[in-house]
Design an enzyme around this catalytic site. Structure first.
Site, PDB file in Angstrom:
ATOM      1  N   GLY A  51      11.646  -2.860   5.045  1.00  0.00           N
ATOM      2  CA  GLY A  51      10.971  -4.156   5.068  1.00  0.00           C
ATOM      3  C   GLY A  51      10.435  -4.529   3.699  1.00  0.00           C
ATOM      4  O   GLY A  51      10.578  -5.673   3.247  1.00  0.00           O
ATOM      5  N   HIS A  52       9.821  -3.560   3.023  1.00  0.00           N
ATOM      6  CA  HIS A  52       9.340  -3.806   1.660  1.00  0.00           C
ATOM      7  C   HIS A  52      10.503  -4.098   0.714  1.00  0.00           C
ATOM      8  O   HIS A  52      10.417  -4.990  -0.141  1.00  0.00           O
ATOM      9  CB  HIS A  52       8.571  -2.585   1.135  1.00  0.00           C
ATOM     10  CG  HIS A  52       7.304  -2.286   1.873  1.00  0.00           C
ATOM     11  ND1 HIS A  52       7.201  -1.217   2.735  1.00  0.00           N
ATOM     12  CD2 HIS A  52       6.104  -2.904   1.879  1.00  0.00           C
ATOM     13  CE1 HIS A  52       5.971  -1.185   3.234  1.00  0.00           C
ATOM     14  NE2 HIS A  52       5.291  -2.201   2.738  1.00  0.00           N
TER      15      HIS A  52
ATOM     16  N   HIS B  75       9.265   1.086   3.126  1.00  0.00           N
ATOM     17  CA  HIS B  75      10.410   1.124   4.028  1.00  0.00           C
ATOM     18  C   HIS B  75      11.298  -0.073   3.709  1.00  0.00           C
ATOM     19  O   HIS B  75      11.028  -0.833   2.771  1.00  0.00           O
ATOM     20  CB  HIS B  75       9.955   1.112   5.494  1.00  0.00           C
ATOM     21  CG  HIS B  75       8.953   0.041   5.808  1.00  0.00           C
ATOM     22  ND1 HIS B  75       9.274  -1.309   5.838  1.00  0.00           N
ATOM     23  CD2 HIS B  75       7.627   0.096   6.084  1.00  0.00           C
ATOM     24  CE1 HIS B  75       8.220  -2.021   6.145  1.00  0.00           C
ATOM     25  NE2 HIS B  75       7.189  -1.200   6.290  1.00  0.00           N
TER      26      HIS B  75
ATOM     27  N   GLN C  92      -2.800 -11.630   8.204  1.00  0.00           N
ATOM     28  CA  GLN C  92      -2.990 -11.431   6.768  1.00  0.00           C
ATOM     29  C   GLN C  92      -2.356 -12.576   5.984  1.00  0.00           C
ATOM     30  O   GLN C  92      -2.939 -13.085   5.022  1.00  0.00           O
ATOM     31  CB  GLN C  92      -2.374 -10.105   6.324  1.00  0.00           C
ATOM     32  CG  GLN C  92      -2.422  -9.877   4.820  1.00  0.00           C
ATOM     33  CD  GLN C  92      -1.874  -8.517   4.443  1.00  0.00           C
ATOM     34  OE1 GLN C  92      -2.588  -7.532   4.474  1.00  0.00           O
ATOM     35  NE2 GLN C  92      -0.598  -8.457   4.092  1.00  0.00           N
TER      36      GLN C  92
ATOM     37  N   GLN D 285     -10.378  -2.306   2.673  1.00  0.00           N
ATOM     38  CA  GLN D 285      -9.880  -2.974   3.876  1.00  0.00           C
ATOM     39  C   GLN D 285      -9.771  -2.030   5.063  1.00  0.00           C
ATOM     40  O   GLN D 285      -9.282  -2.419   6.120  1.00  0.00           O
ATOM     41  CB  GLN D 285      -8.543  -3.660   3.604  1.00  0.00           C
ATOM     42  CG  GLN D 285      -7.363  -2.740   3.333  1.00  0.00           C
ATOM     43  CD  GLN D 285      -6.147  -3.516   2.847  1.00  0.00           C
ATOM     44  OE1 GLN D 285      -6.143  -4.037   1.746  1.00  0.00           O
ATOM     45  NE2 GLN D 285      -5.117  -3.587   3.675  1.00  0.00           N
TER      46      GLN D 285
ATOM     47  N   MET E  84       0.843  -1.200   0.000  1.00  0.00           N
ATOM     48  CA  MET E  84       0.000   0.000   0.000  1.00  0.00           C
ATOM     49  C   MET E  84       0.879   1.251   0.000  1.00  0.00           C
ATOM     50  O   MET E  84       0.421   2.338   0.354  1.00  0.00           O
ATOM     51  CB  MET E  84      -0.946   0.004   1.198  1.00  0.00           C
ATOM     52  CG  MET E  84      -2.008  -1.079   1.105  1.00  0.00           C
ATOM     53  SD  MET E  84      -3.520  -0.704   2.014  1.00  0.00           S
ATOM     54  CE  MET E  84      -2.885  -0.510   3.660  1.00  0.00           C
TER      55      MET E  84
END
Length: 280
Positions: free
Chosen positions: A36-37, A34, A153, A61, A30
């Site tokens: 992590g992505h 950062h 998720q 969502q 989305m």
């Protein structure tokens, strides 16, 4: 790096890539990216010829309109990060492109969507299920990449892939943390400087709870001690802390085999809601 905003143009591009027998990896995001992505991009690049990152703030969502409005939208910066990381394709559709008509489709994931995030955010996982299904159908990836930080998720998407027979492999990547232990999240940028200094306490509490459980402490006693600890800390409000089986996401009262227990937490730090988990 190619950037597409229309479904038709992206599908046409990927069709020709597959004619050359190229494999495709998908990272649904989305935005507000950062490290992590970027770690997901790095993994996808190693395993595929083409890496596609989608950037779409999915309205279906969000059950809180204010949360949707405040979600950071940083497309230009996101694209710069992805290009530097060597991502092949960005898919950044509008809401009108993804939902030409308001969707009435509902997906019921049963018990795994009624606990934790599902209990706190009714309808959230229906929205996740719909948009992930659309992305899988549009991109038709060989592999799709998700982070462990969003454990519930991940469990929902696993069920989606199995029940709808999507022809792809899910790759679940470890949570990426700041040096002080705070799980990387797009929401972290909404923390004040003082709040940010307190953020790592969440991970510390998870690790302390893990050690107590391994030492033989009762699960209900551990849960109560976590509630007491949060109640005593200014600035924090605990939403939930659960000790669950990683497959069913249902509460457990004794530890199972190694790798089957998850400690899951959600807490407000000021106005920002943060989630984290550890598996052992």
């Amino acid at each position: 790096m190619e950037v597409f905003t229309s479904i038709h143009s992206l599908k046409n591009f990927l069709f020709h890539q597959r004619l050359e027998n190229k494999t495709v990896g998908l990272i649904p995001t989305m935005g507000a990216l950062h490290e992590g992505h970027i770690s997901l991009v790095d993994t996808a690049k190693q395993q595929n010829d083409i890496t596609v990152a989608s950037i779409f703030v999915n309205p279906t969502q969000f059950n809180n309109p204010e949360d949707l409005a405040k979600y950071p939208r940083t497309l230009e910066n996101d694209c710069a990060m992805l290009e530097e990381a060597g991502c092949s394709v960005v898919f950044a559709p509008s809401v009108a492109e993804m939902y030409p008509e308001p969707t009435t489709l509902t997906i019921n994931f049963g018990l795994i969507e009624t606990v934790m995030e599902g209990a706190s955010r009714p309808g959230h996982f229906n929205g996740v299920g719909v948009v992930v299904s659309k992305l899988f159908n549009i991109v038709q990836p060989n592999k799709a990449y998700f982070g462990q930080k969003d454990l519930q998720q991940v469990t929902v998407v696993k069920r989606l892939v199995a029940d709808l027979s999507f022809n792809l492999e899910l790759v679940i990547c470890p949570t990426v943390r700041e040096k002080d232990g705070l799980a990387m999240s797009s929401r972290n940028r909404r923390l004040s400087q003082e709040e940010r200094t307190h953020g790592p306490i969440i991970y510390k509490i998870l690790m302390d709870a893990k050690e107590k459980l391994i030492s033989g402490d009762d699960t209900e006693e551990v849960k109560e001690s976590v509630r007491i600890e949060f109640h005593a800390m200014a600035g924090f409000e605990l939403d939930y802390f659960e000790i669950v089986n990683i497959e069913s996401l249902q509460p457990i009262h004794s530890l199972g085999a190694a790798g089957t227990t998850a400690l899951c937490i959600a807490a407000f730090l000021g106005p920002v809601r943060l989630i984290d988990n550890i598996i052992f």
